[in-house]
Enzyme design. Sequence first.
Site, PDB file in Angstrom:
ATOM      1  N   HIS A  24      -7.218  -6.761   0.007  1.00 49.37           N
ATOM      2  CA  HIS A  24      -6.118  -5.802  -0.073  1.00 49.37           C
ATOM      3  C   HIS A  24      -5.010  -6.054   0.945  1.00 49.37           C
ATOM      4  CE1 HIS A  24      -4.043  -2.038  -0.733  1.00 49.37           C
ATOM      5  NE2 HIS A  24      -4.316  -1.594   0.478  1.00 49.37           N
ATOM      6  N   TYR A  58      -1.379  11.287   2.370  1.00 51.96           N
ATOM      7  CA  TYR A  58      -2.281  11.590   1.260  1.00 51.96           C
ATOM      8  C   TYR A  58      -2.142  13.049   0.833  1.00 51.96           C
ATOM      9  CZ  TYR A  58      -4.446   7.053   1.851  1.00 51.96           C
ATOM     10  OH  TYR A  58      -4.660   5.704   1.903  1.00 51.96           O
ATOM     11  N   ASP A 116       0.846  -1.193   0.000  1.00 48.15           N
ATOM     12  CA  ASP A 116       0.000   0.000   0.000  1.00 48.15           C
ATOM     13  C   ASP A 116       0.890   1.255   0.000  1.00 48.15           C
ATOM     14  OD1 ASP A 116      -2.977   0.917   0.511  1.00 48.15           O
ATOM     15  OD2 ASP A 116      -1.800   1.983   2.011  1.00 48.15           O
TER      16      ASP A 116
END
Length: 280
Positions: free
Chosen positions: A260, A203, A93
């Site tokens: 995931h 982010y 990730d």
Amino acid sequence: MARLRLPGCVVECAVAGDGPAVLLLHGWPQTGYAWRHVVPLLADRYTVVVPDLPGFGASSRMTGGYDKRSVAEVVHRLMTSLGFGRYHVVGHDVGGQVAYPLAALHGDALLSLTFVEAGIPGLGDSLAAANPLTGGSWHFGFNMVPDLPEFLLAGRERGYLEFMFRRDSIGLYVTDAIDDVDLDVYARALAAPGAVRATMGYYRALPQDVEDNRAFCAAGPVTVSTLVVGARYGVGLGWLDTVEAAASDVSSCWVEDCGHYVPEERPAELAGILVERWES
């Protein structure tokens, strides 16, 4: 566990085993705890280094510096301070987003590079993949908004995490991979003072990451052997093209019956893939 004081940051880090060095980089919204099932499967033949990335877990929650180039420099200094001149890197990730600038900046130190359910923002179709209007996840935009996640998630960290983990794991709303005890571990980490702000910084740094990654790519490909591992019910190989744009020696594989969170849902299979690759 060890705490290493590096320039501008203190990093909480676990080191286990003996042999060639392996650096495992977790994703969002996790900590080094995400690798708890993988480490014992590797530690009999490798020295496994598992940090909490800056801003996560027990590592420093800095006011800035969450662009992946800066974080890559931190983890490289971590490895050199531990005495490892060369090492394998595995990034899940967001950890994969850190792994790319690490390879671009310090390729001579890497023995191999592995992306697990991860890609490189700014290359290929990655911007479309992250856009809710084109099939990506809404949380990219939510996490990037200044101040709003801090306000809305205060006291509700566990609920947000439970939604994300249940949504993205193979069992949808029922899973054994990340149970209530594990959720509590991650919730405590995210509820720590400054943790939402710090982790959302990964982010909010994406525009800078895009600029940096395109510059790295333009300077030439990563030449270290690179693997992309996709989960059948996760991101899959949707970001493979971004890695192929950046590296010259890329292979890929699937993990079946998995969402995931591969290190937690299929740790034995992931460890087997890594060992087979490293020892072939």
